[in-house]
Write an enzyme that holds these catalytic residues in place. Structure first.
Site, short mmCIF file in Angstrom:
data_model
loop_
_atom_site.label_atom_id
_atom_site.label_comp_id
_atom_site.label_asym_id
_atom_site.label_seq_id
_atom_site.Cartn_x
_atom_site.Cartn_y
_atom_site.Cartn_z
CB SER A 156 -0.98 0.02 1.31
OG SER A 156 -1.38 1.43 1.64
CE1 TYR A 169 -4.21 -2.06 4.87
CE2 TYR A 169 -3.50 0.03 4.29
CZ TYR A 169 -3.85 -1.21 3.88
OH TYR A 169 -4.09 -1.36 2.47
P1 NAD Z 1 -11.60 -6.28 0.51
O1 NAD Z 1 -12.25 -6.06 1.91
O2 NAD Z 1 -12.72 -6.26 -0.51
O3 NAD Z 1 -11.24 -7.80 0.32
C1 NAD Z 1 -10.42 -8.54 1.21
C2 NAD Z 1 -11.03 -9.99 1.36
O4 NAD Z 1 -10.17 -10.72 2.42
C3 NAD Z 1 -12.38 -10.39 1.87
O5 NAD Z 1 -12.93 -11.01 0.67
C4 NAD Z 1 -12.67 -10.67 3.29
O6 NAD Z 1 -13.43 -11.95 3.36
C5 NAD Z 1 -10.95 -11.79 2.97
N1 NAD Z 1 -10.48 -12.00 4.24
C6 NAD Z 1 -10.44 -11.11 5.20
N2 NAD Z 1 -9.92 -11.91 6.21
C7 NAD Z 1 -9.59 -13.05 5.81
C8 NAD Z 1 -8.78 -14.08 6.40
N3 NAD Z 1 -8.29 -14.17 7.50
N4 NAD Z 1 -8.66 -15.07 5.56
C9 NAD Z 1 -8.91 -15.13 4.30
N5 NAD Z 1 -9.38 -14.34 3.80
C10 NAD Z 1 -9.77 -13.07 4.43
O7 NAD Z 1 -10.36 -5.50 0.14
P2 NAD Z 1 -9.66 -5.03 -1.19
O8 NAD Z 1 -10.18 -3.51 -1.11
O9 NAD Z 1 -10.26 -5.90 -2.28
O10 NAD Z 1 -8.11 -5.11 -0.98
C11 NAD Z 1 -7.37 -6.47 -1.20
C12 NAD Z 1 -6.06 -5.78 -0.53
O11 NAD Z 1 -5.43 -4.77 -1.31
C13 NAD Z 1 -5.57 -5.86 0.93
O12 NAD Z 1 -4.40 -6.45 1.01
C14 NAD Z 1 -5.84 -4.30 1.09
O13 NAD Z 1 -4.78 -3.79 2.25
C15 NAD Z 1 -5.01 -3.99 -0.25
N6 NAD Z 1 -5.07 -2.42 -0.67
C16 NAD Z 1 -6.26 -1.96 -1.15
C17 NAD Z 1 -6.58 -0.76 -1.30
C18 NAD Z 1 -7.57 0.07 -1.82
O14 NAD Z 1 -7.68 1.05 -2.00
N7 NAD Z 1 -8.80 -0.89 -1.57
C19 NAD Z 1 -5.13 0.06 -1.42
C20 NAD Z 1 -3.94 -0.45 -1.25
C21 NAD Z 1 -3.98 -1.80 -0.84
#
Ligand code: NAD
Length: 275
Positions: A156, A169
């Site tokens: 991130s 985070y």
């Molecule tokens: P999201 O919340 O839509 O998806 C996360 C998924 O992880 C969910 O389906 C959830 O059920 C699953 N999950 C949670 N705990 C779990 C566990 N213990 N075991 C297995 N699965 C589990 O999130 P997203 O926005 O798709 O983000 C995905 C990745 O990208 C994350 O690592 C997030 O930190 C990173 N990220 C997101 C953004 C953003 O702007 N959305 C920016 C930078 C990084």
């Protein structure tokens, strides 16, 4: 395009696991990997969603499997590995996408660091950092045995820049960057040049986790959203499709001499000084 160049991006006969694969970004990544010919494993804590996403991919004509497992539970992951190997015979690509911030681990505007909920801090650290290390521990052994594979961690912007509020985070994602470099060296030196570890660092993408932080119910930007856009030379938030090119490059032979890097996908946010 010459056949040789086309083959660089070909993922047919490869098996790709996406942890957190039924999330917003994981869903899009599943489509991109499926369209490139990979068998896609949607691994998620939410088993019903994992199955539903896998069904969606199958309807598009791709090969897919939903598996319920927690990235924080070694036994769960070992069971998942047995299911995946039974279905596809090997593991080639691991995208560690389970992660995100959690309620309670954020310093709200009226709070200071001294109000931090340490339990929530630990949980966020575990999900983002241990939740990357543990699936790598369980799934990369198969890659090591075959001396080939690509691991893609999800970092991130907050891993290198101080972004207010998200203290746990940010620290966990910084650890993910460090682990990306460490593991890339470990695997290349001990198992050769066919096995690589890299990370993608998305900038600000409006997803369920941060929608209310960045946008108002009418779609306009919050003050924080305006600040982010002001720091983003491309003048917009990211959309999940923005990750696809980097994902396919890092997954495939197109990046075969690339390991240990973290690629920002951020519309220029990390380059811009604000002036
Ligand atoms: P999201 O919340 O839509 O998806 C996360 C998924 O992880 C969910 O389906 C959830 O059920 C699953 N999950 C949670 N705990 C779990 C566990 N213990 N075991 C297995 N699965 C589990 O999130 P997203 O926005 O798709 O983000 C995905 C990745 O990208 C994350 O690592 C997030 O930190 C990173 N990220 C997101 C953004 C953003 O702007 N959305 C920016 C930078 C990084």
């Amino acid at each position: 395009m010459s056949e040789q160049i086309q083959k660089l991006f070909d993922l047919s006969s490869k098996t790709a696991i996406i942890t957190g694969g039924s999330g917003v970004l994981g869903t899009e990544m599943g489509k991109a990997l499926g369209a490139s010919g990979a068998n896609v494993v949607i691994l998620d804590l939410n088993g019903e969603m994992a199955d539903a996403r896998a069904e969606d991919l199958k309807k598009l004509g791709y090969s897919a499997l939903g598996v319920k497992a927690s990235v924080l539970d070694q036994e769960d992951l070992e069971k998942a590995r047995a299911i995946i190997l039974d279905a596809y015979g090997k593991i080639d690509i691991l995208v560690n996408a389970a992660g995100g911030n959690q309620a309670g681990a954020t310093i709200m505007p009226e709070q200071t660091f001294f109000d931090l909920n340490i339990e929530a801090f630990k949980k966020v650290n575990d999900l983002n950092f241990l939740g990357t290390v543990l699936p790598t521990y369980v799934f990369a052994e198969d890659m090591a045995k075959n001396k080939q594979g690509s691991i893609i961690n999800i970092s991130s912007m907050s891993s290198t820049r101080a972004i207010t509020r998200v203290v746990g985070y940010s620290a966990a994602k910084a650890a993910v960057d460090n682990f990306t470099r460490w593991m890339s060296v470990e695997l290349a030196t001990k198992y050769g040049d066919g096995i690589r570890v890299n990370a993608m660092a998305p900038g600000f993408f409006v997803t369920e986790q941060n929608r209310t932080l960045l946008t108002n119910p009418d779609g306009s930007y919050t003050q924080r959203g305006e600040t982010v856009i002001g720091m983003t030379p491309m003048d917009r938030f990211g959309v999940p499709e923005d990750l696809n090119g980097t994902l396919l490059w890092l997954s495939s032979d197109a990046s075969r001499f690339v390991t240990g890097i973290v690629v920002p996908i951020d519309g220029g946010f990390s380059a811009f000084s604000g002036v």
